[in-house]
Design an enzyme around this catalytic site. Structure first.
Site, PDB file in Angstrom:
ATOM      1  N   SER A 145       4.206   9.981 -12.093  1.00  0.00           N
ATOM      2  CA  SER A 145       4.720   8.908 -12.953  1.00  0.00           C
ATOM      3  C   SER A 145       6.239   8.958 -12.928  1.00  0.00           C
ATOM      4  CB  SER A 145       4.230   9.074 -14.391  1.00  0.00           C
ATOM      5  OG  SER A 145       4.871   8.140 -15.252  1.00  0.00           O
ATOM      6  N   TYR A 158       2.292  13.902 -21.889  1.00  0.00           N
ATOM      7  CA  TYR A 158       2.164  13.153 -20.639  1.00  0.00           C
ATOM      8  C   TYR A 158       3.357  13.415 -19.736  1.00  0.00           C
ATOM      9  CZ  TYR A 158       1.418   9.065 -17.605  1.00  0.00           C
ATOM     10  OH  TYR A 158       1.214   8.239 -16.529  1.00  0.00           O
TER      11      TYR A 158
END
Length: 261
Positions: A145, A158
């Site tokens: 990401s 995350y």
């Protein structure tokens, strides 16, 4: 020196194939003629997608995989290899999203995100990589990401997990040097998927306001999952002997319409 060709048949396993980027990637590869194993927890959803791929002329199987369970991952990888032939491409992209301020989320919530996104990706890698090394070729793709490069508040677990993916892939890349097996990371920017759609509305509003405050939400455009599928495909179709290690894909801002003259 002429590029070393890929084999004609390159079976693909996509972990996290029940929705979003994983589902789009499985469909993209199947449409391009690759045999595809769709892996995730929701077997009924996978079966429906595999049926659609087969109806469109592709080759696909569905295998249940829970990336938080060692045995489940090992069994799914083994079944995919047995039914499709030796796996040439593996995409580790299973995940979900839980948000909260770091001082308010519980240790269990934090650890759950790490287990799914980081430990889960490692489990898939560990289960699939041996035959690739023995064969002297293969592509393993981690879905990272852009938060690893641009952290966002309200998503510390995350961010930590995806930062860990970068470190994991970089280490693996050194370890695999000279084996013929390639590892890469594809980092999506903001992408329109089902992930995060079940979040609390008030929390989401507060989170987005904080992102704006730090310049992390410059526009409202989103990537589609198919954009990421194309990026993954580009990475693994590089000729052997070359290595596209990292690919960050971002949504383009709104394009101003110019008048005609």
């Amino acid at each position: 020196m002429a590029p070393i060709p890929h084999p004609e048949r390159r079976p693909v396993l996509v972990a996290g194939a029940s929705s979003g980027i994983g589902a789009a990637t499985a469909q993209w590869f199947a449409a391009a003629g690759y045999p595809v194993a769709l892996a995730a927890r929701r077997l009924d959803v996978l079966e429906s997608l595999a049926d659609k791929i087969r109806a469109d002329g592709g080759e696909a199987i569905a295998v249940r995989m829970d990336v938080t369970d060692d045995e489940s991952v090992v069994d799914a990888v083994a079944r995919a290899g047995a039914e499709l032939g030796g796996l040439e491409i593996v995409v580790a992209g299973a995940g979900d999203l839980a948000i909260g301020l770091t001082h308010q989320i519980t240790p269990e919530e934090f650890c759950s995100q790490i287990d799914i996104h980081l430990n889960g990706a490692f489990r898939v890698y560990r289960a699939a990589i041996g035959p690739m090394i023995d064969r002297g070729r293969g592509d393993f793709v981690f879905i990272g990401s852009d938060v690893a490069k641009h952290p966002r508040p309200w998503s510390a677990a995350y961010v930590a997990a995806k930062s860990g993916i970068d470190g994991l892939a970089a280490t693996i890349g050194m370890e695999l040097e000279g084996t013929g097996v390639r590892v890469g990371v594809v980092r999506p920017g903001q992408t329109l998927t089902g992930m995060g759609m079940n979040l609390d509305q008030k929390q989401t509003e507060d989170m987005l306001n904080d992102w704006i405050k730090f310049g992390l939400a410059r526009h409202g455009n989103f990537l589609s999952p198919e954009h990421l599928a194309q990026g993954i495909h580009a990475m693994v179709t590089m000729p052997r002997g070359a290595h596209l290690r990292e690919l960050e894909i971002e949504a383009e801002g709104a394009i101003a319409k110019k008048g005609t003259h």
